[in-house]
Design a protein around this motif. Structure first.
Motif, PDB file in Angstrom:
ATOM      1  N   ASP A 171      49.932 -12.077  75.331  1.00 15.97           N
ATOM      2  CA  ASP A 171      50.954 -13.101  75.128  1.00 15.97           C
ATOM      3  C   ASP A 171      51.035 -14.072  76.297  1.00 15.97           C
ATOM      4  O   ASP A 171      51.204 -15.280  76.110  1.00 15.97           O
ATOM      5  N   LEU A 172      50.918 -13.537  77.515  1.00 11.55           N
ATOM      6  CA  LEU A 172      51.141 -14.352  78.711  1.00 11.55           C
ATOM      7  C   LEU A 172      50.129 -13.987  79.782  1.00 11.55           C
ATOM      8  O   LEU A 172      49.897 -12.802  80.046  1.00 11.55           O
ATOM      9  N   VAL A 173      49.500 -14.990  80.364  1.00 11.08           N
ATOM     10  CA  VAL A 173      48.597 -14.800  81.498  1.00 11.08           C
ATOM     11  C   VAL A 173      49.327 -15.239  82.759  1.00 11.08           C
ATOM     12  O   VAL A 173      49.877 -16.344  82.818  1.00 11.08           O
ATOM     13  N   LEU A 174      49.343 -14.356  83.743  1.00  4.98           N
ATOM     14  CA  LEU A 174      50.074 -14.572  84.992  1.00  4.98           C
ATOM     15  C   LEU A 174      49.082 -14.491  86.142  1.00  4.98           C
ATOM     16  O   LEU A 174      48.573 -13.422  86.460  1.00  4.98           O
ATOM     17  N   THR A 175      48.763 -15.639  86.744  1.00  3.39           N
ATOM     18  CA  THR A 175      47.835 -15.672  87.872  1.00  3.39           C
ATOM     19  C   THR A 175      48.449 -16.477  89.009  1.00  3.39           C
ATOM     20  O   THR A 175      49.400 -17.226  88.818  1.00  3.39           O
ATOM     21  N   HIS A 176      47.876 -16.310  90.202  1.00  4.48           N
ATOM     22  CA  HIS A 176      48.327 -17.167  91.299  1.00  4.48           C
ATOM     23  C   HIS A 176      47.593 -18.503  91.255  1.00  4.48           C
ATOM     24  O   HIS A 176      48.178 -19.560  91.479  1.00  4.48           O
ATOM     25  N   SER A 177      46.328 -18.459  90.939  1.00  2.00           N
ATOM     26  CA  SER A 177      45.523 -19.684  90.890  1.00  2.00           C
ATOM     27  C   SER A 177      45.673 -20.390  89.552  1.00  2.00           C
ATOM     28  O   SER A 177      45.830 -19.748  88.514  1.00  2.00           O
ATOM     29  N   PRO A 178      45.598 -21.725  89.562  1.00  2.00           N
ATOM     30  CA  PRO A 178      45.478 -22.443  88.295  1.00  2.00           C
ATOM     31  C   PRO A 178      44.057 -22.364  87.764  1.00  2.00           C
ATOM     32  O   PRO A 178      43.116 -22.089  88.514  1.00  2.00           O
ATOM     33  N   PRO A 179      43.891 -22.617  86.468  1.00  2.00           N
ATOM     34  CA  PRO A 179      42.544 -22.780  85.929  1.00  2.00           C
ATOM     35  C   PRO A 179      42.047 -24.186  86.263  1.00  2.00           C
ATOM     36  O   PRO A 179      42.851 -25.092  86.503  1.00  2.00           O
ATOM     37  N   PRO A 206      46.318 -17.403  75.045  1.00  2.00           N
ATOM     38  CA  PRO A 206      47.668 -16.828  75.120  1.00  2.00           C
ATOM     39  C   PRO A 206      48.722 -17.885  74.814  1.00  2.00           C
ATOM     40  O   PRO A 206      48.429 -19.087  74.813  1.00  2.00           O
ATOM     41  N   ARG A 207      49.936 -17.463  74.573  1.00  2.00           N
ATOM     42  CA  ARG A 207      51.015 -18.419  74.350  1.00  2.00           C
ATOM     43  C   ARG A 207      51.331 -19.193  75.626  1.00  2.00           C
ATOM     44  O   ARG A 207      51.602 -20.396  75.588  1.00  2.00           O
ATOM     45  N   VAL A 208      51.293 -18.481  76.779  1.00  2.75           N
ATOM     46  CA  VAL A 208      51.657 -19.090  78.064  1.00  2.75           C
ATOM     47  C   VAL A 208      50.665 -18.656  79.129  1.00  2.75           C
ATOM     48  O   VAL A 208      50.238 -17.496  79.160  1.00  2.75           O
ATOM     49  N   HIS A 209      50.271 -19.600  79.995  1.00  7.86           N
ATOM     50  CA  HIS A 209      49.567 -19.271  81.230  1.00  7.86           C
ATOM     51  C   HIS A 209      50.366 -19.879  82.373  1.00  7.86           C
ATOM     52  O   HIS A 209      50.522 -21.110  82.445  1.00  7.86           O
TER      53      HIS A 209
END
Length: 353
Positions: A171-179, A206-209
């Motif tokens: 549902d949600l991807v949580l990273t420190h870096s942007p793509p 995903p719905r949200v990154h």
């Protein structure tokens, strides 16, 4: 009975040891911090971050590390401690300032943090049964690409790429870096995001990154994916720009060189309204599942000292959780009864029935 549950997320990143200038008092279902909790990885900075998170009205608060949080990266931290000892030779001062290996992590695993609903996430896929009845699947990663040494959770892109194991259905991807290609422009107008991360997100849809790291790229964008992706996926070819929308950005709220007085006043009024409520909300965007993703750069630290950008509130619909939740196995349950079940354990439970 509805199969989807309305769920609200408060998303912030890059607080760098500071409290929020504009506190958020609105209740949300999940709060998320995308890393760089600290500036210098000091214990007192982590304590400030935990205090800030405790003040957010949410039963669940998910946290990852960023490159500034090097004391959470044990291998990097051991090297730092060895180098600092050679210079100052004061173990008591080191313990007071940075702690030992594992000290920073223990702050997030303390009863104080658990009672506030705070869960520190390692890299991987995590599953949560939320208090509102929704089921949430999150992929988390603190890693960023850099040729510099000494920071936490980094890899040299000239030597190797990072493996982003983002599965479809997240549902949600949580990273420190942007793509690379989405909300990653630096002030020098160069792209600072990671190409392979973009590719992994494009394939998973995903719905949200959400992320941070590049402060000047604060903003949110609704991306519509093309029906067929390139190999590897690229922001040049795989975003349908005609059906995508830049929701807001720092540039859209800042005074432009050619702005008329009316435009300047409109921007200032909008900025004051957002500051009064303490956040910028995405409340008029419908996300088409498997076709669109909302990207959010939630970096709080502003361009100049003392300035802060606003966190984001994002509202999405999540699958309704099963009526019964197994309570055995390797799960972490906080004081609000929210379960974090690791991906490995979930697969084991499925295979054993």
């Amino acid at each position: 009975m509805a199969s989807r549950v309305d769920t609200s997320f408060l998303i912030l990143s890059d607080t760098h040891g500071d409290q929020l200038i504009h506190p958020v008092t609105t209740n949300v279902d999940v709060a998320i911090h995308c890393g760089d909790l600290t500036e210098e990885s000091k214990l007192e900075e982590y304590q400030v971050a935990i205090k800030m998170l405790r003040g957010i009205d949410a039963p669940l608060k998910l946290v990852i590390a960023g490159n500034h949080d090097f004391s959470l990266d044990e291998n990097v931290f051991e090297t730092h401690l060895s180098e600092i000892r050679d210079k100052i030779n004061d173990d008591q001062l080191l313990d007071t300032t940075y702690g030992k290996v594992g000290s920073a992590r223990s702050l997030f695993e303390s009863e104080d943090a658990k009672s506030a609903g705070i869960i520190f996430l390692d890299e991987g896929t995590h599953h949560f049964n939320l208090q509102n009845g929704a089921q949430l699947t999150v992929y988390a990663s603190p890693y960023t690409a850099s040729k510099s040494k000494g920071w936490g959770f980094q890899y040299n892109p000239d030597e190797q790429d990072h493996e982003w194991n983002i599965e479809k259905g997240v549902d949600l991807v949580l990273t420190h870096s942007p793509p690379q290609g989405v909300l990653d422009y630096t002030d020098s107008r160069t792209r600072a995001g990671i190409p392979s991360l973009f590719g992994a997100v494009a394939q998973a849809k995903p719905r949200v990154h959400c992320f941070g790291h590049i402060h000047e790229a604060w903003g949110a964008k609704l991306v519509t994916w093309r029906d067929e992706l390139s190999e590897p996926p690229s922001h040049f070819t795989d975003i349908d720009n005609e059906k995508s929308q830049l929701i807001d950005s720092r540039a859209k709220l800042s005074r432009g060189k050619f702005d008329t007085q009316d435009v300047i006043e409109e921007k200032e009024n909008r900025r004051r309204d957002y500051q009064r409520q303490g956040y910028r909300e995405i409340n008029d965007v419908a996300i088409c599942e498997s076709e669109q993703t909302v990207f959010v750069n939630a970096a709080i630290e502003g361009a100049e000292g003392g300035q802060q950008q606003l966190p984001w509130i994002v509202n999405i619909q999540l699958p309704k959780q099963a009526s019964s939740v197994k309570k055995s196995g390797k799960k972490r349950e906080n004081s609000s009864g929210i379960v974090d079940e690791t991906d490995t354990e979930r697969k084991r439970l499925k295979s054993t029935g």
